[in-house]
Design an enzyme around this catalytic site. Structure first.
Site, short mmCIF file in Angstrom:
data_model
loop_
_atom_site.label_atom_id
_atom_site.label_comp_id
_atom_site.label_asym_id
_atom_site.label_seq_id
_atom_site.Cartn_x
_atom_site.Cartn_y
_atom_site.Cartn_z
N HIS A 67 1.12 -1.20 0.03
CA HIS A 67 0.01 -0.19 0.01
C HIS A 67 0.74 1.19 0.04
O HIS A 67 0.73 2.28 -0.83
CB HIS A 67 -0.96 0.06 1.44
N GLU A 68 1.85 1.42 0.95
CA GLU A 68 2.82 2.49 0.96
C GLU A 68 3.50 2.50 -0.05
O GLU A 68 3.77 3.92 -0.68
CB GLU A 68 3.63 2.26 2.18
N HIS A 71 1.78 4.54 -3.01
CA HIS A 71 1.97 6.06 -2.71
C HIS A 71 3.21 6.36 -3.23
O HIS A 71 3.57 7.45 -4.28
CB HIS A 71 2.01 6.54 -1.43
ZN LIG Z 1 -2.21 5.23 2.09
#
Ligand SMILES: [Zn+2]
Length: 113
Positions: A67-68, A71
């Site tokens: 998830h990170e 980004h």
């Molecule tokens: Zn996030």
């Protein structure tokens, strides 16, 4: 798990899932409470809540790291890196990252009113 082990794992996961290297630090940060991790726009490093591993397992840690990394890679590529962006939603689904971090013993504690 040490920060060095986390860095090594995240670099492997980054190459396998995104075909791109992680070139910035990823470190455990015990001050994170309500989130599984945090990507920092200013210096591109990633903080990870150690409870994502300690209270769950490697599979959960990997989903949070992915998830990170969504980004991270989208921001560096100047694409839509925010949760509301189509680029982000598409990439997160493609790599199997988690949408929400699971509740931990810290987040589950009810706050007195
Ligand atoms: Zn996030």
């Amino acid at each position: 798990m040490t920060n060095e082990e986390l860095q090594h794992l995240a670099q492997q996961w980054s190459l396998a899932a995104f075909g791109k290297p992680l070139k910035h630090p990823i470190i455990f940060n015990r001050r994170l409470r309500t989130t599984g991790g945090r990507y920092h726009l200013q210096d591109h490093h990633i903080d990870i809540n150690p409870l994502m591993y300690e209270e769950f397992d490697m599979a959960n840690l990997k989903r949070v790291v992915l998830h990170e990394l969504c980004h991270y890679h989208l921001h560096l590529a100047r694409r839509g890196y925010r949760h509301c962006d189509a680029d982000f939603k598409r990439l997160l689904a493609a790599v199997g990252g988690s949408r929400y971090a699971p509740a931990t013993s810290r987040t589950r504690v009810a706050k007195p009113q």
